[in-house]
Motif scaffolding. Structure first.
Motif, PDB file in Angstrom:
ATOM      1  N   LEU A   1       6.081  15.499  64.885  1.00  0.00           N
ATOM      2  CA  LEU A   1       7.235  15.712  64.310  1.00  0.00           C
ATOM      3  C   LEU A   1       8.057  17.089  64.270  1.00  0.00           C
ATOM      4  N   THR A   2       7.263  17.795  64.345  1.00  0.00           N
ATOM      5  CA  THR A   2       7.986  19.415  63.963  1.00  0.00           C
ATOM      6  C   THR A   2       8.731  19.515  65.281  1.00  0.00           C
ATOM      7  N   GLY A   3       8.022  19.093  66.171  1.00  0.00           N
ATOM      8  CA  GLY A   3       8.902  19.527  67.644  1.00  0.00           C
ATOM      9  C   GLY A   3      10.207  18.363  67.898  1.00  0.00           C
ATOM     10  N   VAL A   4       9.814  17.619  67.094  1.00  0.00           N
ATOM     11  CA  VAL A   4      11.317  16.430  66.962  1.00  0.00           C
ATOM     12  C   VAL A   4      12.514  17.350  65.849  1.00  0.00           C
ATOM     13  N   PHE A   5      12.085  17.786  65.106  1.00  0.00           N
ATOM     14  CA  PHE A   5      12.922  18.389  64.573  1.00  0.00           C
ATOM     15  C   PHE A   5      13.220  19.800  64.825  1.00  0.00           C
ATOM     16  N   LEU A   6      12.323  20.733  65.227  1.00  0.00           N
ATOM     17  CA  LEU A   6      12.828  21.881  65.451  1.00  0.00           C
ATOM     18  C   LEU A   6      13.773  22.044  66.262  1.00  0.00           C
ATOM     19  N   ASN A   7      13.122  22.054  67.572  1.00  0.00           N
ATOM     20  CA  ASN A   7      14.719  22.184  68.974  1.00  0.00           C
ATOM     21  C   ASN A   7      15.787  21.475  68.989  1.00  0.00           C
ATOM     22  N   SER A   8      16.106  20.224  67.865  1.00  0.00           N
ATOM     23  CA  SER A   8      17.500  19.994  68.162  1.00  0.00           C
ATOM     24  C   SER A   8      18.118  20.729  66.643  1.00  0.00           C
ATOM     25  N   ALA A   9      17.327  20.981  66.273  1.00  0.00           N
ATOM     26  CA  ALA A   9      18.124  21.648  64.479  1.00  0.00           C
ATOM     27  C   ALA A   9      18.808  22.556  64.963  1.00  0.00           C
ATOM     28  N   GLN A  10      18.089  23.170  65.771  1.00  0.00           N
ATOM     29  CA  GLN A  10      18.907  24.383  66.806  1.00  0.00           C
ATOM     30  C   GLN A  10      20.767  23.830  67.324  1.00  0.00           C
ATOM     31  N   THR A  11      20.830  23.091  68.360  1.00  0.00           N
ATOM     32  CA  THR A  11      21.184  22.683  69.349  1.00  0.00           C
ATOM     33  C   THR A  11      22.597  22.453  68.200  1.00  0.00           C
ATOM     34  N   MET A  12      22.371  21.513  67.143  1.00  0.00           N
ATOM     35  CA  MET A  12      22.627  20.951  66.183  1.00  0.00           C
ATOM     36  C   MET A  12      24.196  22.198  65.435  1.00  0.00           C
ATOM     37  N   ILE A  13      23.311  22.924  65.142  1.00  0.00           N
ATOM     38  CA  ILE A  13      24.036  24.379  65.340  1.00  0.00           C
ATOM     39  C   ILE A  13      25.342  24.822  66.031  1.00  0.00           C
ATOM     40  N   TYR A  14      25.262  24.536  67.137  1.00  0.00           N
ATOM     41  CA  TYR A  14      26.332  24.407  68.622  1.00  0.00           C
ATOM     42  C   TYR A  14      26.936  23.280  68.296  1.00  0.00           C
ATOM     43  N   ALA A  15      26.388  22.684  67.700  1.00  0.00           N
ATOM     44  CA  ALA A  15      27.627  20.490  68.052  1.00  0.00           C
ATOM     45  C   ALA A  15      27.861  21.469  66.681  1.00  0.00           C
ATOM     46  N   THR A  16      27.752  21.899  65.110  1.00  0.00           N
ATOM     47  CA  THR A  16      28.799  22.500  64.349  1.00  0.00           C
ATOM     48  C   THR A  16      29.340  22.910  64.899  1.00  0.00           C
ATOM     49  N   VAL A  17      29.457  23.920  65.223  1.00  0.00           N
ATOM     50  CA  VAL A  17      30.749  25.155  65.877  1.00  0.00           C
ATOM     51  C   VAL A  17      31.582  25.292  66.871  1.00  0.00           C
ATOM     52  N   SER A  18      30.940  23.747  67.540  1.00  0.00           N
ATOM     53  CA  SER A  18      32.002  23.604  68.567  1.00  0.00           C
ATOM     54  C   SER A  18      32.745  22.851  67.707  1.00  0.00           C
ATOM     55  N   ILE A  19      32.135  21.485  66.764  1.00  0.00           N
ATOM     56  CA  ILE A  19      33.706  20.947  66.344  1.00  0.00           C
ATOM     57  C   ILE A  19      34.442  21.491  65.466  1.00  0.00           C
ATOM     58  N   GLY A  20      34.260  22.710  64.548  1.00  0.00           N
ATOM     59  CA  GLY A  20      34.695  23.004  63.822  1.00  0.00           C
ATOM     60  C   GLY A  20      35.205  23.836  64.571  1.00  0.00           C
ATOM     61  N   SER A  21      35.220  24.284  64.702  1.00  0.00           N
ATOM     62  CA  SER A  21      36.934  25.747  65.772  1.00  0.00           C
ATOM     63  C   SER A  21      37.921  24.599  67.245  1.00  0.00           C
ATOM     64  N   ALA A  22      39.304  25.498  66.404  1.00  0.00           N
ATOM     65  CA  ALA A  22      40.470  24.796  67.624  1.00  0.00           C
ATOM     66  C   ALA A  22      39.576  24.946  69.010  1.00  0.00           C
ATOM     67  N   PRO A  23      39.967  24.305  69.861  1.00  0.00           N
ATOM     68  CA  PRO A  23      39.825  24.477  71.305  1.00  0.00           C
ATOM     69  C   PRO A  23      40.194  26.019  71.426  1.00  0.00           C
ATOM     70  N   ALA A  24      41.098  26.546  71.607  1.00  0.00           N
ATOM     71  CA  ALA A  24      41.464  27.935  72.355  1.00  0.00           C
ATOM     72  C   ALA A  24      39.992  28.866  72.044  1.00  0.00           C
ATOM     73  N   ASN A  25      39.025  29.038  70.931  1.00  0.00           N
ATOM     74  CA  ASN A  25      38.209  29.201  70.091  1.00  0.00           C
ATOM     75  C   ASN A  25      36.935  28.892  70.649  1.00  0.00           C
ATOM     76  N   ARG A  26      36.991  27.355  71.058  1.00  0.00           N
ATOM     77  CA  ARG A  26      35.592  27.135  71.542  1.00  0.00           C
ATOM     78  C   ARG A  26      34.401  27.976  71.517  1.00  0.00           C
ATOM     79  N   ALA A  27      34.782  28.637  73.043  1.00  0.00           N
ATOM     80  CA  ALA A  27      33.867  28.689  73.541  1.00  0.00           C
ATOM     81  C   ALA A  27      33.137  30.121  73.618  1.00  0.00           C
ATOM     82  N   THR A  28      34.365  30.548  72.488  1.00  0.00           N
ATOM     83  CA  THR A  28      34.142  31.772  72.288  1.00  0.00           C
ATOM     84  C   THR A  28      32.807  32.575  71.016  1.00  0.00           C
TER      85      THR A  28
END
Length: 447
Positions: free
Chosen positions: A343-370
């Protein structure tokens, strides 16, 4: 009368070829990344190369530092030589570097091998993600990338079995010789992996791109627009304008704690579990379960985030990870410990990925990759620090505090991403128009 293929099926043959080859490359990436942690208990037990716990932590950090260098350089190098050549170079580099580890006669030479391997490992993953994104069927990019990421955890599972079946009779060097085998995969990549269509178009090789797309009945992407260096620096400056610097810093701190946790646990899980009194076979089984959990987590987290919001899922996942990691410091019945590790593997490995998803969704398109790139880059410093921290605690005979320290890192990431999501939710009404323009609803980043 012939009919043209449906848009959703266009390029499926090419996508299958590219994803299959990249999946195998990332499998070898995961094997090489996790092999050190799987073999480390043997090396410490045998006092291989005269290694101490403190030096073992340093060596783990060398690889993650190399990954930082490789990841930061990957985009620039790929733009110059192409993604195919970079992928081939990365596989060759980490395979040959593993050979250097296998013949190392001193800690210094072994450390050099792990650093060079890290450069190859760090450069491969973002390049492979770019390749499969380029060739993924329309509307299936996310699930294609998720499928690719399962290969990294499959490599972790393979590393545990290499340590279990090969190291015991043949010694720790044999594991690194196994990691040289991917060198045989280099000619396969050279022959069958196509070059990125986007790269060909960016280089003005339009006819070559059309020929390749036509051969596999794939859609030709739009030619990427040139972006001057001044615009790239302006995108970075935008992350700090007004009060945006607070949000940026929160994301960076969350990523730092998340990758500290990911790579700290990946390096030290078998050794820490042995220090808790478990047999070596059980300790390596924990590596298998941890990575199986990672595969499941990658498939579950994305769907949960689509429904409840990536920031919320990331914060909850980090909280559950912190609880799971802390519980590993408590000696429980073996079956219960297996369940907690999974269960720790389930949550740990994808928690970090969801940080990237959060940043991507919350960023303007021109700034998203940066925004995503710098969040990942700052997190890599946590990846360097995590293995070192575990080694220092073990060297000080404070192994029991290892899981506690990693749990604190998970809790801190939960706090940082939670505060960031609350700030985003508060700012959503005044940024709503901009978000609608990007195709994202304002509440999504704050849910």
């Amino acid at each position: 009368m012939s009919s043209s293929p449906a848009p959703s099926a266009r390029g499926s043959r090419l996508a299958l070829l590219v994803v299959g080859l990249c999946w195998l490359a990332v499998l070898f990436d995961g094997l090489d990344m996790f092999i050190y942690g799987s073999v480390l208990p043997h090396m410490l037990q045998e006092k291989a190369l005269g290694i101490t716990s403190g030096q073992a932590g340093d060596l783990g950090s060398y690889a993650t530092f190399g990954m930082l260098v490789g990841a930061l350089a990957a985009g620039t190098v790929a733009d110059r030589i192409g993604r195919k050549k970079l992928m081939v170079s990365c596989v060759a580099l980490f395979s040959l570097a593993s050979g250097l580890c296998a013949i190392a006669g001193s800690v210094g030479v072994f450390g050099l091998g792990r650093t060079l391997a890290g450069v190859g490992l760090g450069g491969l993953l973002p390049t492979a993600i770019s390749m499969v994104s380029d060739y993924a069927p329309r509307g299936r990019a996310a699930i294609t990338i998720g499928l690719l990421m399962t290969a990294h955890h499959a490599g972790g599972i393979l590393s545990a079995y290499v340590a279990l079946w090969i190291v015991e009779p043949l010694g720790w060097r044999s594991a690194f010789w196994v990691c040289v085998v991917p060198l045989l995969f280099v000619p396969v990549l050279l022959k069958f992996l196509p070059e990125s269509l986007s790269f060909l178009l960016a280089q003005g090789r339009t006819e070559e791109a059309r020929t390749l797309a036509g051969r596999y009945d794939a859609e030709l992407p739009a030619a990427p627009a040139d972006k001057p260096a001044t615009a790239r620096w302006e995108n970075l400056a935008n992350l700090f304008r007004g009060r945006e610097w607070i949000q940026t810093l929160l994301y960076w701190l969350a990523s730092f704690g998340g990758l500290l946790l990911v790579y700290g646990v990946a390096t030290w899980l078998p050794t820490l579990m042995r220090s808790e009194g478990y047999e070596l076979g059980s300790a390596l089984t924990f590596v298998v379960l941890f990575n199986l959990g990672g595969i499941v987590g990658m498939l579950v987290a994305g769907r949960a985030s689509d429904r409840f919001g990536a920031p919320r899922i990331s914060a909850i996942w980090f909280a559950l990870t912190a609880c799971g990691v802390f519980l590993l410091s408590v000696h429980m019945p073996l079956a219960l410990t297996f369940a907690v590790v999974f269960l720790t593997g389930v949550f740990l490995n994808s928690a970090q990925t969801m940080i990237y998803a959060t940043v991507s969704i919350g960023s303007a398109p021109a700034n998203r990759a940066t925004a995503v790139g710098w969040t990942s880059g700052m997190g890599r410093f946590g990846a360097v620090f995590g293995p070192w921290l575990g080694g220092q605690l073990l060297a000080a005979d404070q192994g029991d505090w290892g899981f506690t320290a990693f749990a604190i890192a998970g809790f801190s990431s939960m706090v940082f991403i939670g505060i960031a999501s609350l700030r985003t939710a508060t700012a959503a009404p005044r940024r709503g128009a901009g978000n609608r323009a990007t195709g994202h609803h304002a509440p999504a980043a704050g849910q």
